[in-house]
Design a protein around this motif. Structure first.
Motif, PDB file in Angstrom:
ATOM      1  N   ARG A 136      -1.875   9.632   5.209  1.00 40.50           N
ATOM      2  CA  ARG A 136      -0.895   9.986   4.161  1.00 40.50           C
ATOM      3  C   ARG A 136       0.256  10.777   4.762  1.00 40.50           C
ATOM      4  NH1 ARG A 136      -3.600   9.373  -0.815  1.00 40.50           N
ATOM      5  NH2 ARG A 136      -5.881   9.331  -0.627  1.00 40.50           N
TER       6      ARG A 136
ATOM      7  N   SER B 195      -4.626   9.311  -5.272  1.00 42.01           N
ATOM      8  CA  SER B 195      -5.795  10.182  -5.465  1.00 42.01           C
ATOM      9  C   SER B 195      -5.601  11.553  -4.813  1.00 42.01           C
ATOM     10  CB  SER B 195      -7.056   9.503  -4.929  1.00 42.01           C
ATOM     11  OG  SER B 195      -7.027   9.417  -3.520  1.00 42.01           O
TER      12      SER B 195
ATOM     13  N   ASP C 171     -15.751   4.514  -3.100  1.00 38.60           N
ATOM     14  CA  ASP C 171     -15.172   4.928  -1.813  1.00 38.60           C
ATOM     15  C   ASP C 171     -15.091   6.446  -1.651  1.00 38.60           C
ATOM     16  OD1 ASP C 171     -14.826   2.206  -1.423  1.00 38.60           O
ATOM     17  OD2 ASP C 171     -12.652   2.236  -1.577  1.00 38.60           O
TER      18      ASP C 171
ATOM     19  N   ASP D 278       1.633   6.096   2.270  1.00 42.77           N
ATOM     20  CA  ASP D 278       0.245   6.195   2.738  1.00 42.77           C
ATOM     21  C   ASP D 278      -0.293   4.788   2.960  1.00 42.77           C
ATOM     22  OD1 ASP D 278      -0.527   5.189   0.214  1.00 42.77           O
ATOM     23  OD2 ASP D 278      -0.881   7.186  -0.594  1.00 42.77           O
TER      24      ASP D 278
ATOM     25  N   ARG E  93       1.225   2.245   0.389  1.00 45.28           N
ATOM     26  CA  ARG E  93       2.261   2.578  -0.596  1.00 45.28           C
ATOM     27  C   ARG E  93       3.595   2.544   0.123  1.00 45.28           C
ATOM     28  NH1 ARG E  93      -1.788   6.105  -2.913  1.00 45.28           N
ATOM     29  NH2 ARG E  93      -2.247   5.322  -5.009  1.00 45.28           N
TER      30      ARG E  93
HETATM   31  P1  TMP Z   1      -5.547   6.511  -2.900  1.00 44.72           P
HETATM   32  O1  TMP Z   1      -4.385   7.428  -3.123  1.00 44.72           O
HETATM   33  O2  TMP Z   1      -5.931   5.746  -4.142  1.00 44.72           O
HETATM   34  O3  TMP Z   1      -6.705   7.215  -2.283  1.00 44.72           O
HETATM   35  O4  TMP Z   1      -5.072   5.402  -1.854  1.00 44.72           O
HETATM   36  C1  TMP Z   1      -4.525   5.747  -0.611  1.00 44.72           C
HETATM   37  C2  TMP Z   1      -4.005   4.506   0.093  1.00 44.72           C
HETATM   38  O5  TMP Z   1      -5.072   3.660   0.478  1.00 44.72           O
HETATM   39  C3  TMP Z   1      -3.090   3.628  -0.767  1.00 44.72           C
HETATM   40  O6  TMP Z   1      -2.039   3.136   0.056  1.00 44.72           O
HETATM   41  C4  TMP Z   1      -3.957   2.500  -1.229  1.00 44.72           C
HETATM   42  C5  TMP Z   1      -4.962   2.371  -0.130  1.00 44.72           C
HETATM   43  N1  TMP Z   1      -6.288   2.003  -0.621  1.00 44.72           N
HETATM   44  C6  TMP Z   1      -6.805   0.760  -0.316  1.00 44.72           C
HETATM   45  O7  TMP Z   1      -6.159  -0.048   0.349  1.00 44.72           O
HETATM   46  N2  TMP Z   1      -8.057   0.446  -0.765  1.00 44.72           N
HETATM   47  C7  TMP Z   1      -8.805   1.292  -1.491  1.00 44.72           C
HETATM   48  O8  TMP Z   1      -9.922   0.949  -1.851  1.00 44.72           O
HETATM   49  C8  TMP Z   1      -8.245   2.589  -1.797  1.00 44.72           C
HETATM   50  C9  TMP Z   1      -9.034   3.583  -2.612  1.00 44.72           C
HETATM   51  C10 TMP Z   1      -7.011   2.887  -1.341  1.00 44.72           C
END
Ligand code: TMP
Length: 245
Positions: free
Chosen positions: A103, A109, A138, A184, A209
């Motif tokens: 990040r 999250s 996760d 991220d 993102r």
């Molecule tokens: P998060 O903010 O939901 O934890 O996600 C962080 C980054 O990781 C965001 O770019 C999306 C990616 N991500 C995935 O590709 N797969 C997943 O299962 C999750 C939870 C996040």
């Protein structure tokens, strides 16, 4: 189409594994798999489901381009060649069930967990491990947890950390040159039969993102997660910029 000099494409055989966004097939060569990218979209560990038109085509092309760029800059990846609109030939690996999230700015999250605004710059960039398990949503974990659960050795975690930080620097530059901010992303790594560690899975608007550098517009899966509209257009825009220059 990207190819690291493949001179013989093996035959696609039985389905080996079907995930939320991709299918993995065995091939006539035991050390190669064929990955097929689907249009299916899920969010919040598959609690929300839908499809995004042509997402598989975009994610295949974007992933092939980014993995090939990383490989050219010294990051070992599973990519062998893009075979078609939706298919890639990859080296066979066993995925390490440790997802690496990196990040640069707070979002998703992280912003929720720590009660900070989305867009807060993070210095140093924050690296997190998550257990790859939809059933458990996760869950984040630290080094000791990953080692104690037998998911990775301390040496492997060190290698994952170093590679992921290098990927972050390389991808941040790549996207900045295309007027996109890398907020991220999530990486997955795998081990070949001989124990070589390779960057695997995908790098796409599903797993990153990406915000427009000028306007801050979200150009990634958050448009689907949060019902922001213009989802397909955002994926196409990322593809267009990734393919620039
Ligand atoms: P998060 O903010 O939901 O934890 O996600 C962080 C980054 O990781 C965001 O770019 C999306 C990616 N991500 C995935 O590709 N797969 C997943 O299962 C999750 C939870 C996040």
């Amino acid at each position: 189409m990207y190819s690291q000099g493949v001179n013989h494409v093996p035959q696609r055989l039985t389905l080996r594994y079907e995930g939320k966004a991709k299918k993995v097939y065995n091939t006539s060569s035991p050390d190669l798999y064929i990955v097929e990218f689907k249009d299916d979209a899920t969010a919040f560990n598959a609690q929300k489901r839908g499809t995004i038109a042509n997402k598989g085509v975009v994610n295949n092309a974007v992933t092939a381009c980014l993995l090939s760029y990383l490989e050219a800059h010294g990051v070992p990846t599973h990519l062998v060649a893009q075979l078609s609109e939706r298919e890639q030939l990859v080296k066979a690996v066993t995925i390490i069930p440790v997802e690496v999230v990196v990040r640069n700015l707070a979002a998703g999250s992280f912003a929720k967990r720590y009660g900070v605004d989305e867009g807060l710059p993070l210095q140093p960039p924050v690296l997190e491990w998550c257990l790859k398990s939809d059933a458990l949503q996760d869950p984040p974990m630290n080094d000791d947890t990953a080692v104690a659960l037998g998911l990775a050795t301390p040496e492997q975690l060190d290698e994952l950390r170093a590679l992921s930080r290098r990927v972050n620097a390389l991808l941040s530059d790549f996207f900045a040159a295309r007027r996109l901010r890398l907020i991220d992303f999530k990486l997955e790594f795998g081990l070949t039969a001989t124990g070589q560690l390779l960057l695997a899975d995908e790098i796409s608007p599903d797993t990153c993102r990406l915000w427009d550098a000028q306007t801050g517009e979200k150009l990634d899966k958050d448009r689907f997660r949060r019902d922001l509209g213009r989802v397909e257009e955002a994926y196409q825009e990322v593809l267009r910029r990734v393919m620039e220059g």
